[in-house]
Design a protein around this motif. Structure first.
Motif, short mmCIF file in Angstrom:
data_model
loop_
_atom_site.label_atom_id
_atom_site.label_comp_id
_atom_site.label_asym_id
_atom_site.label_seq_id
_atom_site.Cartn_x
_atom_site.Cartn_y
_atom_site.Cartn_z
N PRO A 115 0.83 -1.21 0.00
CA PRO A 115 0.00 0.00 0.00
C PRO A 115 0.86 1.26 0.00
CG PRO A 115 -0.83 -1.59 1.58
CD PRO A 115 0.50 -2.10 1.13
N TYR A 116 0.45 2.26 -0.75
CA TYR A 116 1.19 3.52 -0.89
C TYR A 116 0.21 4.67 -0.71
CZ TYR A 116 4.06 7.15 -3.17
OH TYR A 116 4.76 8.28 -3.45
N ASN A 117 0.64 5.68 0.06
CA ASN A 117 -0.20 6.86 0.30
C ASN A 117 -1.56 6.45 0.87
OD1 ASN A 117 -0.93 9.55 0.39
ND2 ASN A 117 -1.47 9.68 -1.80
N ASP A 118 -1.49 5.60 1.92
CA ASP A 118 -2.67 5.13 2.63
C ASP A 118 -3.69 4.45 1.70
OD1 ASP A 118 -4.08 4.64 4.99
OD2 ASP A 118 -5.34 6.42 4.73
N GLY A 119 -3.16 3.66 0.75
CA GLY A 119 -4.03 2.87 -0.11
C GLY A 119 -4.54 3.58 -1.34
N LEU A 156 -8.48 -2.99 -10.32
CA LEU A 156 -8.19 -3.57 -9.01
C LEU A 156 -8.14 -2.58 -7.86
CD1 LEU A 156 -5.40 -6.05 -10.16
CD2 LEU A 156 -7.72 -6.66 -9.44
N HIS A 157 -8.07 -1.28 -8.15
CA HIS A 157 -7.82 -0.34 -7.05
C HIS A 157 -8.86 -0.43 -5.95
CE1 HIS A 157 -8.33 3.52 -4.91
NE2 HIS A 157 -7.03 3.42 -4.78
N ASP A 158 -10.15 -0.36 -6.31
CA ASP A 158 -11.20 -0.38 -5.28
C ASP A 158 -11.19 -1.68 -4.48
OD1 ASP A 158 -11.94 2.11 -6.11
OD2 ASP A 158 -13.69 1.46 -7.24
N ILE A 159 -10.88 -2.79 -5.15
CA ILE A 159 -10.81 -4.08 -4.46
C ILE A 159 -9.64 -4.10 -3.49
CG2 ILE A 159 -10.45 -6.55 -4.80
CD1 ILE A 159 -11.85 -6.18 -7.55
N PHE A 160 -8.46 -3.68 -3.96
CA PHE A 160 -7.28 -3.62 -3.09
C PHE A 160 -7.53 -2.69 -1.90
CE2 PHE A 160 -3.67 -4.86 -6.27
CZ PHE A 160 -4.28 -6.09 -6.43
N TYR A 161 -8.15 -1.55 -2.18
CA TYR A 161 -8.39 -0.56 -1.12
C TYR A 161 -9.31 -1.13 -0.04
CZ TYR A 161 -9.41 3.93 1.11
OH TYR A 161 -9.55 4.95 2.02
N ASP A 162 -10.36 -1.85 -0.47
CA ASP A 162 -11.30 -2.47 0.48
C ASP A 162 -10.59 -3.53 1.33
OD1 ASP A 162 -14.05 -3.22 1.47
OD2 ASP A 162 -13.51 -5.08 0.45
N VAL A 163 -9.78 -4.38 0.69
CA VAL A 163 -9.04 -5.41 1.42
C VAL A 163 -8.06 -4.76 2.40
CG1 VAL A 163 -7.37 -7.28 1.17
CG2 VAL A 163 -9.31 -7.14 -0.38
N TYR A 164 -7.38 -3.69 1.97
CA TYR A 164 -6.40 -3.00 2.81
C TYR A 164 -7.06 -2.35 4.02
CZ TYR A 164 -3.41 0.96 4.15
OH TYR A 164 -2.70 1.90 4.86
N LYS A 165 -8.17 -1.66 3.80
CA LYS A 165 -8.81 -0.93 4.89
C LYS A 165 -9.53 -1.86 5.86
CE LYS A 165 -7.82 3.41 4.16
NZ LYS A 165 -7.09 4.20 5.17
N ASN A 166 -10.13 -2.92 5.35
CA ASN A 166 -10.94 -3.79 6.20
C ASN A 166 -10.21 -5.06 6.62
OD1 ASN A 166 -13.48 -2.24 6.10
ND2 ASN A 166 -13.43 -2.75 3.92
N LYS A 167 -8.95 -5.20 6.17
CA LYS A 167 -8.16 -6.40 6.50
C LYS A 167 -8.95 -7.66 6.18
CE LYS A 167 -5.13 -3.59 8.37
NZ LYS A 167 -5.77 -2.31 8.07
N SER A 168 -9.58 -7.65 5.01
CA SER A 168 -10.51 -8.73 4.63
C SER A 168 -9.97 -9.48 3.42
CB SER A 168 -11.88 -8.14 4.31
OG SER A 168 -11.77 -7.20 3.25
N ASN A 169 -10.75 -10.48 2.99
CA ASN A 169 -10.42 -11.25 1.79
C ASN A 169 -11.48 -11.00 0.73
OD1 ASN A 169 -8.40 -12.26 3.37
ND2 ASN A 169 -9.23 -14.33 3.53
#
Length: 621
Positions: A57-61, A100-113
């Motif tokens: 993650p870069y610049n807070d996702g 992929l950005h929105d998917i990566f951001y959601d996984v990063y913020k929510n620590k989810s799969n």
């Protein structure tokens, strides 16, 4: 690089369709933003049967730095690891960053799969797919891609073909099965259709059907389990379950067990059918298909007719054999009422799987009464997948046609030819429908609702043609306006009320056509209409309208203008695309000896079809 997304609820997977991806869409050569540390166990990672991509993650996702890409991605881009490592995803691969950005951001913020499926299409054909898991671990986004599969119709095996047919039959008939070996369960997709939930990781460890039994049926479940454990080789029962979305269902269970010489269980197979009745709304997919035949008293659709318990018949079957639907038992003894012994022998061979197809015309004694006979046509096709057997067919009562044939033969031999040709056309129309169904099963195997809508529309048009035309003897002068008005009414009932679409038509009063012209013409109208329904209107589109105008250009040529007020098409692409729908339209237009093209309209999409008003008639009168 057009993109389409759709969430598959039953599988819990977001499906991403990517069309005609170019090499320039993959990667760009840019400068790195940081130097990447060496990945440990790199040799090991290269030898596991999946791809592993790692992003930081870069610049807070807001963006992500590529730490590592799997071998497949590198090969497809024809690049080296050093060309991409340490680069921002948005700069190095803008196309995949957008996906992929929105998917990566959601996984990063929510620590989810997140589970994804990428389908890569080339010229509207599936070329490759990848099942992907996206997870957050060690402060990084980890992307795990399973093995890719390349589809080539020349390499498609019979096993894959039969599996698709088996899944379709299970979906339509609301049946499913499981195998239990070594205390582990293997569930078919039909079970998940019944309980309306996706597969879960632990499903192999417990009976997911028994787990949903209502409290009142728990004692019955316990008794079933005790009976099965006692060494009994087969058992039938009916239980009630409540699904996760709070729907009460009645299930017919058939268990078959194998034991070794010591009485120890080797394996167990169970066939399960949803027999829920009297629902206030149609919930079973098979009901939508059978609904297309509900007004056909002399034509019946047969789903799994060779299965004594797990069969589904349209209303026409019970009308033909004059049996009560509620008390009818699908026993082979009914075959004893067939007069022709050659046909009885053919049925015997079909039951014993000595043949896999039956196409016969026979005399049927209703309830064994030789004074109440009907002439019928039967077509049944069978196939197997694994240990499961399926069949599908049509039963047609042609008694009236044969009676008319006999009377006309006595009066005029020339009229006999007419009736034979009429019967031949009915059979040809059913074969056309069967061909369309086989084509669309392959093209839309993951979209059964499209198949159902298309088949219902075609069935309604051909049933209308059968009803209005075959009860007359004038096949040369059929008034087009009557048919189009009735076709609009059928479409409004089947689709318009459901999807909020208005169908309007203007037809010149004096257009009369022969049956050779009107049959393919109605099918072309159906295909163009279904094309608009499928592509023209997003869910929130206001005032959805599909309009048709028929007029004479001159004494020899008719014109159809069909338009919708939907989203329109790319103005630079005016040729007919090579989609399945467009191929069907072009073939029907060729059969019609006509021509079709796109036309410019103020809004939406329009077509202009020119067709002959006269054609050599094949039936002499």
């Amino acid at each position: 690089m057009p993109i389409q997304r759709e969430y598959r609820k039953l599988e819990g997977v977001e499906e991403i369709n990517i069309y005609d991806m170019q090499e320039k869409d993959l990667f760009k050569y840019v400068d790195p933003v940081m130097e990447m540390p060496k990945i440990p166990f790199l040799t090991t990672l290269k030898n596991i049967p999946c791809d592993l991509d790692i992003f930081i993650p870069y610049n807070d996702g807001e963006d992500f730095i590529i730490q590592m890409l799997g071998i497949t991605a590198l090969e497809r881009g024809n690049i080296r690891p050093s060309d991409v490592e340490g680069r921002l995803l948005s700069e190095c691969s803008p196309g995949f960053h957008e996906i992929l950005h929105d998917i990566f951001y959601d996984v990063y913020k929510n620590k989810s799969n997140r589970k994804l499926r990428f389908n890569y299409y080339h010229k509207d054909k599936l070329a490759r797919l990848a099942n992907v898991n996206v997870l957050y671990d060690m402060d990084k986004i980890i992307v795990i891609s399973e093995l890719r599969y390349t589809y080539d119709k020349n390499l498609e095996s019979q096993k894959e073909h039969d599996e698709n047919k088996a899944n379709l039959i299970e979906y339509f008939s609301q049946t499913g099965s499981y195998y239990k070996v070594n205390d582990r369960y293997s569930w078919t997709q039909g079970i998940y259709n019944i309980i309306n939930r996706p597969r879960e990781e632990n499903d192999e460890y417990y009976n997911i059907i028994f787990d949903l039994a209502i409290p009142e049926d728990r004692p019955l479940i316990d008794n079933i389990q005790k009976t099965l454990d006692s060494g009994r080789t087969s058992l039938e029962s009916v239980i009630r379950i409540r699904t996760h979305d709070d729907i009460l269902k009645h299930l017919d269970l058939n268990f078959y067990s194998k034991f070794d010489e010591n009485g120890e269980l080797i394996s167990r197979y169970a066939l399960i059918k949803d027999i829920t009745k009297n629902s206030k709304r149609i919930t079973r997919p098979v009901d939508f298909l059978l609904n297309g035949f509900k007004n056909s008293k002399k034509l019946a659709l047969l789903i799994d007719p060779l299965n004594q318990k797990q069969y589904e018949y349209s209303e026409g079957f019970y009308n033909i054999v004059e049996e009560n639907k509620e008390t009818y038992s699908n026993r082979k003894v009914i075959i004893e009422n067939i007069v022709e012994q050659d046909t009885v022998e053919s049925f015997r061979k079909l039951f014993n799987r000595e043949i896999d197809k039956l196409d016969e015309t026979f005399t049927y004694n209703v309830k064994g009464n030789p004074n109440n006979q009907k002439i019928c046509e039967i077509y049944i096709e069978t196939f197997e997948f694994g240990q499961e057997e399926h069949s599908i067919g049509f039963l047609t009562d042609i008694t009236d046609e044969r009676q008319k044939q006999k009377e006309l033969k006595e009066a005029n031999e020339h009229q006999t030819v007419l009736i034979k040709e009429v019967h031949h056309r009915v059979k040809n129309n059913l074969q056309v429908l069967n061909s369309f169904l086989n084509l669309e099963k392959r093209a839309y195997k993951n979209q059964p609702n499209i198949i159902i809508d298309h088949m219902q529309s075609r069935l309604s048009s051909l049933a209308l043609l059968h009803e209005k035309t075959y009860n007359t003897t004038d096949f040369k002068n059929i008034n087009l306006k009557d048919y189009i008005e009735d076709q609009d009414a059928k479409l409004t009932t089947l689709i318009g009320l459901r999807d909020g679409i208005t169908f309007t038509s203007e037809v010149q009063d004096d257009i009369t056509l022969s049956i050779e012209i009107i049959t393919p013409l109605l099918l072309v109208v159906d295909e163009l209409t279904m094309n608009s329904i499928k592509h023209a209107f997003p869910d929130d589109w206001p005032n959805k309208t599909i309009s048709k105008t028929f007029r004479k250009i001159d004494e020899n040529t008719g014109e159809l203008i069909i338009k919708d007020n939907g989203v329109g098409i790319d103005k630079t692409k005016k040729d007919m695309k090579h989609s399945l729908g467009c191929e069907i339209i072009k073939n029907l237009t060729k059969q019609l000896d006509g021509s079709i093209k796109y036309i410019d309209v103020d809004e939406g999409t329009g077509f202009r079809l020119l067709f002959p008003l006269t054609m050599e008639h094949t039936i002499s009168q």
